[in-house]
Every structure is written in C-alpha cells, then in structure tokens.
Motif scaffolding. Structure first.
Motif, short mmCIF file in Angstrom:
data_model
loop_
_atom_site.label_atom_id
_atom_site.label_comp_id
_atom_site.label_asym_id
_atom_site.label_seq_id
_atom_site.Cartn_x
_atom_site.Cartn_y
_atom_site.Cartn_z
N UNK A 1 12.27 5.06 -4.21
CA UNK A 1 11.76 6.10 -3.36
C UNK A 1 11.51 5.45 -2.07
N UNK A 2 11.14 4.42 -1.95
CA UNK A 2 10.75 3.75 -0.38
C UNK A 2 12.00 3.96 0.63
N UNK B 1 11.07 -0.13 6.44
CA UNK B 1 10.31 -0.83 5.61
C UNK B 1 11.16 -1.29 4.22
N UNK B 2 11.83 -0.51 3.67
CA UNK B 2 12.61 -0.69 2.41
C UNK B 2 13.48 -1.42 2.50
N UNK C 1 0.84 -1.22 -0.04
CA UNK C 1 0.06 0.05 0.08
C UNK C 1 0.94 1.15 -0.04
N UNK C 2 1.94 1.06 0.67
CA UNK C 2 2.97 2.50 0.59
C UNK C 2 3.51 2.60 -0.63
N UNK C 3 3.93 1.42 -1.08
CA UNK C 3 4.54 1.59 -2.40
C UNK C 3 3.64 2.22 -3.59
N UNK C 4 2.18 1.78 -3.36
CA UNK C 4 1.50 2.33 -4.39
C UNK C 4 1.04 3.76 -4.05
N UNK C 5 0.97 4.22 -2.65
CA UNK C 5 0.73 5.55 -2.47
C UNK C 5 1.83 6.39 -3.33
N UNK C 6 3.05 5.98 -3.00
CA UNK C 6 4.30 6.79 -3.53
C UNK C 6 3.86 6.96 -5.00
N UNK C 7 3.75 5.79 -5.57
CA UNK C 7 3.35 5.83 -6.94
C UNK C 7 2.39 7.03 -7.28
#
Ligand code: SF4
Ligand SMILES: [Zn+2]
Length: 116
Positions: free
Chosen positions: A88-89, A96-97, A15-21
């Motif tokens: 970017x993570x 997390x990254x 979800x965090x990855x999708x939010x950044x995108x």
C-alpha cells in the motif's frame, strides 16, 4: 550528518507504514488521532530501536537486518504491519516506497554476494 539523515528518513518511513496499517485496522480516523494507542506504542518502540540502531551507517532497513534487535512480540507485530502496509505504500507514498524497495534489494544483493 548522512547517518542522522538516514535515521530520520527511516523514522518517517516506519511511521507512515504504521499509519497505513492503523487506518486499515483500527478505525483511528473517527478518533481524530494519527494512530491508535497500540500503533502509537509500536511506532514509539521502532523509534527507540532506530535511534539506537548500530547499523545505520551501513544502512539497512529492519526487514533485511541480520541483527534483528526487536523483542519477539514487537518483531512479529512490525512484520505483520510491513506485510499489510508494504504494498500500500506504493499508492500512498510512491517515492518513499521505491527508495525502500531499492535499499532492500541492494542490501539483500550485497548480503548474498558476501555469503558466496
Ligand atoms: S533491527 Fe537492525 S536495522 Fe533495525 S533498528 Fe535493529 S539493528 Fe537497526
Ligand atoms: Zn492502530
């Protein structure tokens, strides 16, 4: 319990990855929503795959999974999202990254060892 913890961590990470995108591509900030409708759809799709994932006990992330249970269009989209958000993570969610990178490395290394 451990498996369910991993499942929940993976959901949060995706979800965090999708939010950044989404923030980088869809100007969602002005809308007041966390995700635009397209990104909400791919995040929900990933959630379902993770909920049904048969490999959670062995623990791998989708990006290094030998099964790849995603349908082709969703798989292509999530790969594009990962390519954009992965680096970017480190800035947005460093712990997390790093955990994600370590698990990927261990999984790839383990897979290669088994292939020999
Ligand atoms: S791609 Fe692999 S790791 Fe990801 S949800 Fe599907 S089976 Fe599980
Ligand atoms: Zn979006």
């Amino acid at each position: 319990m451990q498996v369910e913890w991993k499942r929940s961590e993976e959901r949060k990470t995706v979800r965090e990855i999708v939010k950044i995108y989404c923030r980088g591509h869809h100007h969602v900030r002005e809308s007041g929503h966390e995700l635009c409708p397209d990104c909400e759809a791919i995040a929900a799709y990933a959630d379902i795959r993770i909920a049904k994932c048969p490999r959670m006990a062995a623990k791998t992330f989708c990006s290094v999974c030998p099964i790849h249970c995603y349908a082709k269009p969703q798989r292509e989209l999530i790969l594009a999202i990962m390519r954009y958000s992965g680096p970017r993570m480190l800035l947005h969610h460093p712990i997390m990254a790093i955990r994600h990178i370590l698990i990927q490395w261990r999984t790839r290394h383990g897979l290669r060892k088994r292939e020999k």
